[in-house]
Structures are given as C-alpha cells and as structure tokens.
Design a protein around this motif. Sequence first.
Motif, mmCIF file in Angstrom:
data_model
loop_
_atom_site.group_PDB
_atom_site.id
_atom_site.type_symbol
_atom_site.label_atom_id
_atom_site.label_comp_id
_atom_site.label_asym_id
_atom_site.label_seq_id
_atom_site.Cartn_x
_atom_site.Cartn_y
_atom_site.Cartn_z
ATOM 1 N N TYR A 35 42.613 41.099 131.933
ATOM 2 C CA TYR A 35 43.380 42.297 132.305
ATOM 3 C C TYR A 35 43.739 42.269 133.794
ATOM 4 O O TYR A 35 44.842 42.655 134.172
ATOM 5 N N ALA A 36 42.823 41.804 134.648
ATOM 6 C CA ALA A 36 43.130 41.697 136.074
ATOM 7 C C ALA A 36 44.225 40.659 136.310
ATOM 8 O O ALA A 36 45.170 40.895 137.082
ATOM 9 N N GLU A 38 46.451 39.738 134.143
ATOM 10 C CA GLU A 38 47.665 40.299 133.543
ATOM 11 C C GLU A 38 48.368 41.220 134.537
ATOM 12 O O GLU A 38 49.589 41.151 134.718
ATOM 13 N N ALA A 39 47.594 42.076 135.200
ATOM 14 C CA ALA A 39 48.172 42.989 136.191
ATOM 15 C C ALA A 39 48.803 42.208 137.341
ATOM 16 O O ALA A 39 49.908 42.540 137.801
ATOM 17 N N GLY A 42 52.001 40.483 136.038
ATOM 18 C CA GLY A 42 53.027 41.503 135.852
ATOM 19 C C GLY A 42 53.637 41.932 137.176
ATOM 20 O O GLY A 42 54.857 42.089 137.294
ATOM 21 N N ALA A 43 52.797 42.086 138.192
ATOM 22 C CA ALA A 43 53.297 42.463 139.517
ATOM 23 C C ALA A 43 54.206 41.369 140.083
ATOM 24 O O ALA A 43 55.234 41.664 140.699
ATOM 25 N N ARG A 56 54.693 52.760 130.051
ATOM 26 C CA ARG A 56 53.475 52.696 129.247
ATOM 27 C C ARG A 56 53.697 53.569 128.015
ATOM 28 O O ARG A 56 54.276 54.649 128.101
#
Length: 121
Positions: A35-36, A38-39, A42-43, A56
């Motif tokens: 998840y980290a 992924e963030a 994505g950024a 979202r």
Amino acid sequence: MTVPEGGGTETMEFLVEIDIAVPADLPVEERERRYADEAAQGARLAADGVIQRIWRVPGTANNIGVWAASDASELHGHLASLPLFEFMTIRVRPLARHPLEAPDQHERGPARRKEDREHYR
C-alpha cells in the motif's frame, strides 16, 4: 486526443475504474509495504500527468480516474507498474472529446481542480 504542454506526442484519455481485492491472508508487513509503494507510484504517475483526475469510491479502496497515455499498450504498462496490480480488477474505457465541452476546459487540467475546490467551499 490532447497534446501535452510544451508540445510532444498526442495522448489519449481513458476512464479507468479500479477495484482492489487484497487477499485476507497476505501478511500484514507485505500488505503495508504494498500500500505504501502503491501510494508512491500513484503520486509519481500523477506528477507525470498520467493520472489526470482520480476519485475514491467511498467506503472502499477502489477508485475511478482519468488517465492519459499515447495508446492502450502504454496505459497497460502504467497500470501494470502499480504494486497492487495483481489484486486489481480494472475496467478501461477510451474517451473522446464531447462537442459540448467548453473549448478551454480540456486544456486547463489541474488548474480546474483548484477552481472546483474553491467552488465547493
């Protein structure tokens, strides 16, 4: 299709709907790392102008966004770069400009977001 600022290759826009279903038995450490990552990815994609808008889906980790790429193959590469890709169900629809869209609306991109935020204050 649009031409990026400063000229260059034309890009297509795609409506991308992503549903995420991470297995319950995925170890907590790996889940948190993914998840980290992924963030962060994505950024990067947003900063590069690939993810142009994203929303979202309330109550879920799912999202809907407008992504830009030169073609479907390039879009697939961007999507496959996401660390949670293997846990995603992705629906993609290519978009075409609608004749009712304001002439300058498309080119405003991220600036429109600021206007939107101020409109809803």
